[in-house]
Design an enzyme around this catalytic site. Sequence first.
Site, mmCIF file in Angstrom:
data_model
loop_
_atom_site.group_PDB
_atom_site.id
_atom_site.type_symbol
_atom_site.label_atom_id
_atom_site.label_comp_id
_atom_site.label_asym_id
_atom_site.label_seq_id
_atom_site.Cartn_x
_atom_site.Cartn_y
_atom_site.Cartn_z
ATOM 1 C CB ILE A 1 42.449 44.499 41.852
ATOM 2 C CG1 ILE A 1 43.910 43.979 41.763
ATOM 3 C CG2 ILE A 1 41.952 43.193 42.839
ATOM 4 C CD1 ILE A 1 44.789 44.539 43.052
ATOM 5 C CG ASP B 1 36.020 53.323 39.577
ATOM 6 O OD1 ASP B 1 36.442 54.697 39.199
ATOM 7 O OD2 ASP B 1 36.864 52.593 39.947
ATOM 8 N N PRO C 1 42.273 52.333 45.684
ATOM 9 C CG PRO C 1 43.185 54.078 44.771
ATOM 10 C CD PRO C 1 41.972 53.209 44.691
ATOM 11 C CB THR D 1 41.812 41.849 48.838
ATOM 12 O OG1 THR D 1 41.237 42.548 47.767
ATOM 13 C CG2 THR D 1 41.133 40.869 49.387
ATOM 14 N NE ARG E 1 48.338 49.662 50.249
ATOM 15 C CZ ARG E 1 48.701 48.277 49.320
ATOM 16 N NH1 ARG E 1 48.014 47.277 49.443
ATOM 17 N NH2 ARG E 1 49.559 48.610 48.521
ATOM 18 C CG ASP F 1 45.278 39.556 51.853
ATOM 19 O OD1 ASP F 1 45.742 38.807 52.512
ATOM 20 O OD2 ASP F 1 45.963 40.037 50.899
ATOM 21 C CD GLU G 1 48.754 45.453 55.912
ATOM 22 O OE1 GLU G 1 47.764 45.242 55.786
ATOM 23 O OE2 GLU G 1 49.800 45.447 54.909
ATOM 24 C CG HIS H 1 49.314 42.767 52.388
ATOM 25 N ND1 HIS H 1 49.218 44.339 52.949
ATOM 26 C CD2 HIS H 1 49.185 42.751 51.155
ATOM 27 C CE1 HIS H 1 49.151 44.812 51.634
ATOM 28 N NE2 HIS H 1 49.434 44.109 50.573
HETATM 29 P P1 NAD Z 1 43.838 50.650 40.056
HETATM 30 O O1 NAD Z 1 44.673 51.731 40.068
HETATM 31 O O2 NAD Z 1 43.824 49.721 38.774
HETATM 32 O O3 NAD Z 1 42.500 50.755 40.344
HETATM 33 C C1 NAD Z 1 41.842 51.454 41.365
HETATM 34 C C2 NAD Z 1 40.384 52.112 41.055
HETATM 35 O O4 NAD Z 1 39.939 52.590 42.365
HETATM 36 C C3 NAD Z 1 40.487 52.972 39.801
HETATM 37 O O5 NAD Z 1 39.485 52.276 38.768
HETATM 38 C C4 NAD Z 1 39.989 54.396 40.474
HETATM 39 O O6 NAD Z 1 39.186 55.069 39.698
HETATM 40 C C5 NAD Z 1 39.265 53.701 41.756
HETATM 41 N N1 NAD Z 1 39.006 54.807 42.653
HETATM 42 C C6 NAD Z 1 39.725 55.642 43.176
HETATM 43 N N2 NAD Z 1 39.373 56.377 44.303
HETATM 44 C C7 NAD Z 1 37.972 55.752 44.265
HETATM 45 C C8 NAD Z 1 37.132 56.054 45.318
HETATM 46 N N3 NAD Z 1 37.142 57.065 45.931
HETATM 47 N N4 NAD Z 1 35.823 55.312 45.328
HETATM 48 C C9 NAD Z 1 35.720 54.585 44.371
HETATM 49 N N5 NAD Z 1 36.695 54.070 43.270
HETATM 50 C C10 NAD Z 1 37.790 54.661 43.411
HETATM 51 O O7 NAD Z 1 44.576 49.618 41.122
HETATM 52 P P2 NAD Z 1 44.322 48.217 41.193
HETATM 53 O O8 NAD Z 1 45.533 47.709 40.647
HETATM 54 O O9 NAD Z 1 43.071 47.731 40.929
HETATM 55 O O10 NAD Z 1 44.738 47.962 42.957
HETATM 56 C C11 NAD Z 1 43.641 48.133 43.801
HETATM 57 C C12 NAD Z 1 44.232 48.322 45.334
HETATM 58 O O11 NAD Z 1 44.405 47.040 45.603
HETATM 59 C C13 NAD Z 1 45.761 48.925 45.352
HETATM 60 O O12 NAD Z 1 45.576 50.208 45.688
HETATM 61 C C14 NAD Z 1 46.117 48.390 46.543
HETATM 62 O O13 NAD Z 1 45.927 49.137 47.642
HETATM 63 C C15 NAD Z 1 45.538 46.902 46.576
HETATM 64 N N6 NAD Z 1 46.371 45.721 46.338
HETATM 65 C C16 NAD Z 1 46.445 44.563 47.373
HETATM 66 C C17 NAD Z 1 47.121 43.661 47.395
HETATM 67 C C18 NAD Z 1 47.226 42.707 48.334
HETATM 68 O O14 NAD Z 1 47.949 41.717 48.381
HETATM 69 N N7 NAD Z 1 46.243 42.331 48.980
HETATM 70 C C19 NAD Z 1 48.057 43.649 45.916
HETATM 71 C C20 NAD Z 1 48.074 44.672 45.032
HETATM 72 C C21 NAD Z 1 46.967 45.702 45.380
#
Ligand code: NAD
Length: 335
Positions: free
Chosen positions: A154, A173, A205, A231, A233, A257, A262, A294
């Site tokens: 994302i 990251d 995450p 957006t 958690r 979001d 929530e 959300h």
């Molecule tokens: P992803 O696993 O592809 O990417 C997460 C990234 O965060 C990774 O590159 C990881 O290295 C990095 N990361 C981990 N710990 C970290 C830290 N301490 N500091 C900085 N970066 C760190 O996940 P994604 O698919 O991109 O999703 C990200 C988050 O979005 C999900 O975990 C979920 O919580 C959230 N999400 C929200 C919605 C929504 O409807 N609002 C929908 C889907 C996902």
Amino acid sequence: MAKIAVFSTQAYDKQFFEKANTQHTFEYFENRLRPQTVNLAKGFDGVCVFVNDRINAETLQLLAEANIKLVALRCAGFNNVDLKEAKKQNIRILRVPAYSPEAVAEHALALIMTLARKTHKAYNRVRDGNFSLVNLNGFIIHGKTVGVVGTGQIGKAFCKIMNGMGANIIAYDKYPSEELKQLGVTYTSLEEVLKSSDIVSLHCPLTPETHHIINKNSLSLMKKEAMLVNTSRGKLVDTSAVIDALRDEKLGNLAIDVYEEEEKLFFRDLSETIIRDEQISRLMVFPNVLVTAHQGFFTKESMVQITQTTLKNIDDYMEGRKSENEVSCEMIKDC
Ligand code: NAD
């Protein structure tokens, strides 16, 4: 053919599942899955759950007692699952790791643009016959510094959008993306991202390490006019610290979001109810705060993908196949 109890069901979940499903039997419950509702799942082969279901140790023990060995998540995040206990109980956790990361990234953009150009206020104003521009002055993204925390699927999609808009992008990251570096994204420390950004968008995450990654201290590093966007958690942000920062005019805008508490509010129509959550009530009266419930994931494209992947996960479980969508204890620290 599996018999699956679907929890936290909304009408749209049922609609998408019924359209795509050809072989399994689904029973739909509006209830969230938690220790008190596990009874509903008795006699099923597995449960299918969403972001606010509570798959803690107690729920997992009760599922195991009911001989249920499959938890199919209709989402990517798995912070609501006790993976250690799942391993102990030999319960397989399967998720939907990717479903249109652009859906969430574009929602972050929608939130940013709404606050930046005050379109939510303009919409109401014009409908009321008020065509004045007073207090609608906004700002542009072009040339601004946008800080991205977490550049996975994302975060990456979000960086590409911001790049297209002419922003300078800095990111934090632990695992920098070569593709983003090529695009001109500069990786730096979290502290630097917070200090230098006009907009900070969270895309990491929720883990023990990222819990309250935005707190009193991190807010004090940010520019007074900065916009914070979450957006990802709710628990990434210490809500009371952010309320203090908004009240003291140390944060320019907040777009969320997701919200720490929530679980008790989102995905429900509470419009005829007294909301007893003081923090969300406080947040919603700030003129520079935008809250959505959300809905980042919620597009037609994502729902099709979520449904298809969940059906495949159930097939893989029933056939005893390994799955790349399996979430295991080894994926988290200290497991
Ligand atoms: P992803 O696993 O592809 O990417 C997460 C990234 O965060 C990774 O590159 C990881 O290295 C990095 N990361 C981990 N710990 C970290 C830290 N301490 N500091 C900085 N970066 C760190 O996940 P994604 O698919 O991109 O999703 C990200 C988050 O979005 C999900 O975990 C979920 O919580 C959230 N999400 C929200 C919605 C929504 O409807 N609002 C929908 C889907 C996902």
